[in-house]
Design a protein around this motif. Structure first.
Motif, mmCIF file in Angstrom:
data_model
loop_
_atom_site.group_PDB
_atom_site.id
_atom_site.type_symbol
_atom_site.label_atom_id
_atom_site.label_comp_id
_atom_site.label_asym_id
_atom_site.label_seq_id
_atom_site.Cartn_x
_atom_site.Cartn_y
_atom_site.Cartn_z
ATOM 1 N N GLY A 120 16.306 -14.291 32.688
ATOM 2 C CA GLY A 120 14.882 -14.007 32.578
ATOM 3 C C GLY A 120 14.393 -14.180 31.153
ATOM 4 N N GLN A 121 13.383 -13.399 30.780
ATOM 5 C CA GLN A 121 12.779 -13.509 29.456
ATOM 6 C C GLN A 121 13.306 -12.402 28.544
ATOM 7 N N GLN A 122 14.554 -12.528 28.146
ATOM 8 C CA GLN A 122 15.138 -11.584 27.210
ATOM 9 C C GLN A 122 16.151 -12.313 26.343
ATOM 10 N N PRO A 123 16.466 -11.768 25.161
ATOM 11 C CA PRO A 123 17.373 -12.472 24.258
ATOM 12 C C PRO A 123 18.795 -12.483 24.788
ATOM 13 N N GLY A 124 19.501 -13.563 24.487
ATOM 14 C CA GLY A 124 20.884 -13.659 24.920
ATOM 15 C C GLY A 124 21.371 -15.085 24.901
ATOM 16 N N ALA A 125 22.434 -15.330 25.667
ATOM 17 C CA ALA A 125 23.043 -16.651 25.750
ATOM 18 C C ALA A 125 23.502 -16.894 27.173
ATOM 19 N N VAL A 126 23.378 -18.135 27.611
ATOM 20 C CA VAL A 126 23.818 -18.546 28.940
ATOM 21 C C VAL A 126 24.625 -19.825 28.790
ATOM 22 N N ILE A 136 22.926 -22.332 26.075
ATOM 23 C CA ILE A 136 21.546 -22.124 25.632
ATOM 24 C C ILE A 136 21.393 -20.665 25.218
ATOM 25 N N GLY A 137 20.740 -20.439 24.088
ATOM 26 C CA GLY A 137 20.457 -19.082 23.654
ATOM 27 C C GLY A 137 19.067 -18.989 23.061
ATOM 28 N N THR A 138 18.531 -17.791 23.026
ATOM 29 C CA THR A 138 17.241 -17.571 22.382
ATOM 30 C C THR A 138 17.142 -16.147 21.880
ATOM 31 N N ASP A 139 16.438 -16.014 20.755
ATOM 32 C CA ASP A 139 16.059 -14.704 20.232
ATOM 33 C C ASP A 139 14.590 -14.435 20.540
ATOM 34 N N LEU A 140 14.010 -15.244 21.410
ATOM 35 C CA LEU A 140 12.610 -15.229 21.842
ATOM 36 C C LEU A 140 11.661 -15.785 20.786
ATOM 37 N N ALA A 141 12.236 -16.273 19.655
ATOM 38 C CA ALA A 141 11.427 -16.967 18.658
ATOM 39 C C ALA A 141 11.685 -18.467 18.705
ATOM 40 N N SER A 142 12.921 -18.864 19.037
ATOM 41 C CA SER A 142 13.274 -20.270 19.141
ATOM 42 C C SER A 142 14.460 -20.415 20.090
ATOM 43 N N TRP A 143 14.678 -21.663 20.517
ATOM 44 C CA TRP A 143 15.806 -21.974 21.379
ATOM 45 C C TRP A 143 16.963 -22.506 20.545
ATOM 46 N N HIS A 144 18.179 -22.247 21.005
ATOM 47 C CA HIS A 144 19.372 -22.786 20.368
ATOM 48 C C HIS A 144 20.260 -23.356 21.473
ATOM 49 N N ARG A 145 20.839 -24.529 21.218
ATOM 50 C CA ARG A 145 21.722 -25.147 22.203
ATOM 51 C C ARG A 145 23.019 -25.592 21.537
ATOM 52 N N ALA A 146 24.066 -25.626 22.317
ATOM 53 C CA ALA A 146 25.349 -26.121 21.843
ATOM 54 C C ALA A 146 25.982 -26.947 22.947
ATOM 55 N N ASP A 147 26.631 -28.030 22.544
ATOM 56 C CA ASP A 147 27.299 -28.979 23.428
ATOM 57 C C ASP A 147 26.284 -29.601 24.385
ATOM 58 N N GLY A 148 26.724 -29.982 25.567
ATOM 59 C CA GLY A 148 25.862 -30.775 26.428
ATOM 60 C C GLY A 148 25.834 -32.233 26.009
ATOM 61 N N TRP A 149 26.887 -32.714 25.311
ATOM 62 C CA TRP A 149 26.888 -34.063 24.766
ATOM 63 C C TRP A 149 27.550 -35.088 25.692
ATOM 64 N N THR A 314 6.418 -15.746 27.851
ATOM 65 C CA THR A 314 6.499 -15.507 26.406
ATOM 66 C C THR A 314 7.656 -16.258 25.749
ATOM 67 N N LEU A 315 8.346 -17.107 26.475
ATOM 68 C CA LEU A 315 9.477 -17.839 25.915
ATOM 69 C C LEU A 315 9.003 -18.862 24.885
ATOM 70 N N PRO A 316 9.866 -19.230 23.940
ATOM 71 C CA PRO A 316 9.468 -20.185 22.894
ATOM 72 C C PRO A 316 9.058 -21.531 23.479
ATOM 73 N N ARG A 317 7.992 -22.112 22.916
ATOM 74 C CA ARG A 317 7.536 -23.437 23.311
ATOM 75 C C ARG A 317 8.089 -24.453 22.312
ATOM 76 N N GLU A 318 8.904 -25.357 22.791
ATOM 77 C CA GLU A 318 9.415 -26.456 21.983
ATOM 78 C C GLU A 318 9.363 -27.705 22.837
ATOM 79 N N GLU A 319 8.869 -28.801 22.274
ATOM 80 C CA GLU A 319 8.592 -29.998 23.062
ATOM 81 C C GLU A 319 9.782 -30.463 23.870
ATOM 82 N N ASP A 320 10.984 -30.418 23.287
ATOM 83 C CA ASP A 320 12.154 -30.947 23.992
ATOM 84 C C ASP A 320 12.946 -29.880 24.739
ATOM 85 N N MET A 321 12.396 -28.661 24.808
ATOM 86 C CA MET A 321 13.072 -27.580 25.537
ATOM 87 C C MET A 321 12.172 -26.976 26.608
ATOM 88 N N LEU A 322 10.987 -26.508 26.212
ATOM 89 C CA LEU A 322 10.023 -25.937 27.152
ATOM 90 C C LEU A 322 8.631 -26.347 26.703
#
Length: 341
Positions: A120-126, A136-149, A314-322
């Motif tokens: 949902g809309q809370q900080p953490g990692a999935v 994918i992780g977020t602190d609700l200010a920005s998105w962070h991603r790892a791998d998926g390459w 309320t999740l972060p808006r980023e063109e290549d994520m949301l």
């Protein structure tokens, strides 16, 4: 009546669910419809025209079955959106406005819909893992991603990675090299025939990641009695935990409020993978609480659509994520400046 539409576009095809308000003003989801063909990619990335051609008939059928005439919002979560989303951003808003009257649209990476489905809309990692893997992780200010390459450059710990490592161990046994596994060689030859034929079977295939991933359950099946197979799964667990640690908000070290969840078909392997993975997550993220995923990426797409329709996304808006088109006025300062279709 009106509804919202959640869409999940992945390697096995397109899935869509319609959510409508019931008599108690609760959102009720329909049974999903699914296409049998993955959306194509081309020079401009994910093919918006091909997605529209599949989605519009599905959406119209869902709307007709539910007795609704309009869609308040639509969310499309797409595999590859982060790096291949140009055509979707350019063409999908006008196409869905024309075909379905959609005025508010969210385009999301499938990792984002997996995150929202799980936490949902809370900080953490999935960590979302199947044939491939992304964290994918977020602190609700920005998105962070790892791998998926992808299976050639990354996706460490994924089904394709485990399957390839298992076949490598099988071929080591075939050659008489160290690190080989006779049980994995036997299972590999039962699946694919004589070991010498494997390169000819695998290298030319365009679905090579899926073929490699098909051997991952065989590795899990051998893990109880074969130390080589067990070591492969233990290494996969370390890779998965490393990806989760890379994206998990560090604020949780102080607050202890962040959560980490796992979603995707890889984790259906059960204890052979999950036991070492839980230990690795505890070691690398001692401050994060491990929780079960509440839902899958399609559930996440529906959740985003519902929250967007009710002005509580309320999740972060980023063109290549949301990427959200048709924001309410109060949020337009943080949204991409794209004209509403």
């Amino acid at each position: 009546m009106s509804g919202v539409l959640g869409v999940d576009s992945g390697g096995s095809g397109l899935r869509a669910v319609l959510a409508v308000k019931d008599g108690q003003d609760e959102d009720r989801a329909t049974a999903p419809l699914k296409s049998g063909e993955p959306v194509r990619t081309g020079p401009r990335g994910i093919d918006a025209g091909h997605l529209v051609a599949q989605l519009v008939p599905m959406a119209r059928q869902l709307m007709a079955d539910a007795g609704i005439a309009t869609l308040r919002t639509v969310t499309v979560g797409a595999a590859g959106y982060t790096s291949l989303g140009d055509s979707l951003r350019a063409d999908l808003p006008s196409a869905l406005a024309r075909e379905l009257g959609v005025r508010r649209l969210a385009l999301a990476a499938d990792g984002v819909t997996a995150y929202v489905g799980a936490l949902g809309q809370q900080p953490g990692a999935v960590v979302a893992a199947g044939t491939g893997l992304i964290a994918i992780g977020t602190d609700l200010a920005s998105w962070h991603r790892a791998d998926g390459w992808g299976h050639l450059l990354g996706d460490n710990g994924s089904g394709a990675w485990i399957g390839r490592a298992g076949l490598d161990a099988a071929l080591r046994a075939h050659d008489g090299r160290s690190g080989g596994s006779a049980p994995l060689l036997a299972r590999g030859e039962a699946m694919f025939g004589p070991a010498g034929t494997w390169p000819g079977q695998l290298y030319p295939r365009t679905d090579r990641p899926a073929v490699l991933a098909s051997f991952a359950p065989e590795v899990a099946a051998c893990a109880d009695g074969d130390p080589v197979a067990a070591d492969i799964l233990a290494e996969a667990a370390r890779h998965i935990a490393d990806a989760a640690r890379a994206v998990c908000p560090t604020s949780g070290e102080v607050s202890g409020e962040v959560q980490v969840a796992l979603t995707g078909g890889l984790f259906k392997m059960g204890d052979p993978l999950l036991v070492p993975l839980r230990a690795a997550l505890t070691d690398r993220l001692p401050y994060a609480r491990q929780v079960p995923a509440a839902g899958d990426p399609l559930a996440g797409a529906v959740r985003i659509a519902v929250d967007l329709a009710e002005d509580r996304l309320t999740l972060p808006r980023e063109e290549d994520m949301l990427y959200v088109i048709g924001e309410p006025p109060a949020l337009e300062t943080t949204a991409p400046k794209t004209p509403t279709p």
